[in-house]
Design a protein around this motif. Sequence first.
Motif, PDB file in Angstrom:
ATOM      1  N   LYS A  43       0.886  -1.211   0.095  1.00 28.38           N
ATOM      2  CA  LYS A  43      -0.048  -0.203   0.022  1.00 28.38           C
ATOM      3  C   LYS A  43       0.888   1.233  -0.004  1.00 28.38           C
ATOM      4  CE  LYS A  43      -3.818  -2.149   2.500  1.00 28.38           C
ATOM      5  NZ  LYS A  43      -4.601  -2.079   3.693  1.00 28.38           N
ATOM      6  N   THR A  44       1.943   1.286   0.902  1.00 29.43           N
ATOM      7  CA  THR A  44       2.814   2.399   0.898  1.00 29.43           C
ATOM      8  C   THR A  44       3.966   1.781   1.442  1.00 29.43           C
ATOM      9  OG1 THR A  44       2.175   2.665   3.318  1.00 29.43           O
ATOM     10  CG2 THR A  44       1.151   4.258   1.565  1.00 29.43           C
ATOM     11  N   ALA A  45       5.138   2.532   1.008  1.00 23.68           N
ATOM     12  CA  ALA A  45       6.643   2.210   1.414  1.00 23.68           C
ATOM     13  C   ALA A  45       7.498   3.483   1.445  1.00 23.68           C
ATOM     14  CB  ALA A  45       7.410   1.387   0.465  1.00 23.68           C
ATOM     15  N   VAL A  46       8.196   3.809   2.587  1.00 23.31           N
ATOM     16  CA  VAL A  46       8.940   4.941   2.716  1.00 23.31           C
ATOM     17  C   VAL A  46      10.297   4.497   2.895  1.00 23.31           C
ATOM     18  CG1 VAL A  46       9.185   7.070   3.840  1.00 23.31           C
ATOM     19  CG2 VAL A  46       6.983   5.979   3.818  1.00 23.31           C
ATOM     20  N   TYR A  47      11.157   5.087   2.341  1.00 23.26           N
ATOM     21  CA  TYR A  47      12.598   4.708   2.279  1.00 23.26           C
ATOM     22  C   TYR A  47      13.466   5.971   2.480  1.00 23.26           C
ATOM     23  CZ  TYR A  47      11.582  -0.081   1.103  1.00 23.26           C
ATOM     24  OH  TYR A  47      11.042  -1.319   0.939  1.00 23.26           O
ATOM     25  N   GLU A  48      14.643   6.054   3.090  1.00 22.50           N
ATOM     26  CA  GLU A  48      15.682   7.059   3.117  1.00 22.50           C
ATOM     27  C   GLU A  48      16.678   6.647   2.256  1.00 22.50           C
ATOM     28  OE1 GLU A  48      18.367   9.991   6.151  1.00 22.50           O
ATOM     29  OE2 GLU A  48      16.770   9.001   6.794  1.00 22.50           O
ATOM     30  N   ILE A  49      17.034   7.439   1.143  1.00 19.79           N
ATOM     31  CA  ILE A  49      18.412   7.210   0.333  1.00 19.79           C
ATOM     32  C   ILE A  49      19.483   8.086   0.716  1.00 19.79           C
ATOM     33  CG2 ILE A  49      18.690   6.684  -2.095  1.00 19.79           C
ATOM     34  CD1 ILE A  49      16.105   5.134  -1.233  1.00 19.79           C
ATOM     35  N   SER A  50      20.301   7.365   0.959  1.00 18.41           N
ATOM     36  CA  SER A  50      21.536   8.308   0.995  1.00 18.41           C
ATOM     37  C   SER A  50      22.892   7.973   0.285  1.00 18.41           C
ATOM     38  CB  SER A  50      22.539   7.668   2.666  1.00 18.41           C
ATOM     39  OG  SER A  50      21.151   7.751   3.642  1.00 18.41           O
ATOM     40  N   GLY A  51      23.355   9.102  -0.159  1.00 17.30           N
ATOM     41  CA  GLY A  51      24.357   8.999  -1.228  1.00 17.30           C
ATOM     42  C   GLY A  51      24.811  10.396  -2.051  1.00 17.30           C
ATOM     43  N   THR A  52      25.689  10.477  -3.036  1.00 15.84           N
ATOM     44  CA  THR A  52      25.993  11.681  -3.396  1.00 15.84           C
ATOM     45  C   THR A  52      24.866  12.125  -4.271  1.00 15.84           C
ATOM     46  OG1 THR A  52      28.541  10.970  -3.344  1.00 15.84           O
ATOM     47  CG2 THR A  52      27.592  12.761  -4.807  1.00 15.84           C
ATOM     48  N   ASN A  53      24.477  13.294  -3.998  1.00 20.32           N
ATOM     49  CA  ASN A  53      23.406  14.003  -4.952  1.00 20.32           C
ATOM     50  C   ASN A  53      22.073  13.122  -4.972  1.00 20.32           C
ATOM     51  OD1 ASN A  53      25.194  16.349  -5.535  1.00 20.32           O
ATOM     52  ND2 ASN A  53      26.155  14.940  -7.245  1.00 20.32           N
ATOM     53  N   ALA A  54      21.636  12.432  -3.738  1.00 19.51           N
ATOM     54  CA  ALA A  54      20.613  11.490  -3.836  1.00 19.51           C
ATOM     55  C   ALA A  54      19.388  12.501  -4.441  1.00 19.51           C
ATOM     56  CB  ALA A  54      20.493  10.796  -2.456  1.00 19.51           C
TER      57      ALA A  54
END
Length: 361
Positions: free
Chosen positions: A171-182
């Motif tokens: 139904k939903t998914a939330v992620y934090e993406i870490s990296g150069t110019n993410a």
Amino acid sequence: MSLIEEKKITELQEDLDKSWQKLRLDEKLQQIQALELEVTKPELWLNPENAKTKHETLAHLSDEIEPWQLLKTQLDDLHELLSLDDAELETEVNAQIEILEQKLLELKKALRFTGDYDHNNAILRITAGVGGTEAMDWASMLERMYLRWCERQGMKVSNLDRTTGEEAGIKTAVYEISGTNAYGLLKSEHGVHRLVRLSPFNADNLRQTSFALVEILPVIENSEQVKIDDKDLRIDVYHSGGHGGQSVNTTNSAVRITHLPTNIVVAIQNERSQLQNKEKALEILRGKLVQLQQEQHAESIDKLRAGESAKWGQQIRNYVLQPYKLVKDTRTKYESKDPDTVLDGKINDFIDAYLDAQPTQ
């Protein structure tokens, strides 16, 4: 050396100098020097959060400027080779010029990341549209696509929240993406994504259209960057329904924050403590407010209008699996006839097409 080599090196130097100025690398070198002095002071750790921020800023600036410094050094070495005026070195000089031209071409992609938050980490939020199981399955296909892309890019991924469907998908998914110019890279993905295929969940195997909303928000950890008045927030706590051990399900660790002026709601339950969930929810809320500010062209957060933006409007990208195979971006018109590869996370061509189409500052 011939005049041709001299001209190529001069043009390369001029191109490097222009890029150096546009990216304000001299200013960033001064920032690095100042931060290097600050992080050596023991009293900095009296405020661990501030110390962590400064170390992360220093690491980010160093990673950004290091390849430019290396290229500058290599170009200086090439100038020295040129000054030797040795005909036997001409082949080596030509080879070095070609290598440096390619390096500069790759580095100049950084000129596309001039937005206020382009260098920040990103929040990826995927929401299934109407359509029941079919839409939730489509949302999970997009989830896999982005996770595969992150893996290929060497991005770090942290799951913040995830709600699965009753039969399949999410139904939903939330992620934090870490990296150069993410954020700078992923902001091209913000919007509605549309799928057309023969539905595996339809008894008659009919062609069906599904929608999913992909939100890309900048991670804004510093509360000073986006100030939110406490009176504009309603904070609710409740039992978490996720995995993570007994304490998750027996304490009110989950947090739901409502921004009253805009009716934006952010709920987080995957962190271990209520405080951690609250901080993460506030990070996401700041990102959503910035995104809404850009959509409404508002001068400030205070000027935002109440209610949802037109986020479920026209789709930004179509993925057609039947009766033919095609993925087409409605904004840049870039397309691929290999949707299987695209859905396996190879979306850099779509990202590049979007970034290349943006006006340079």
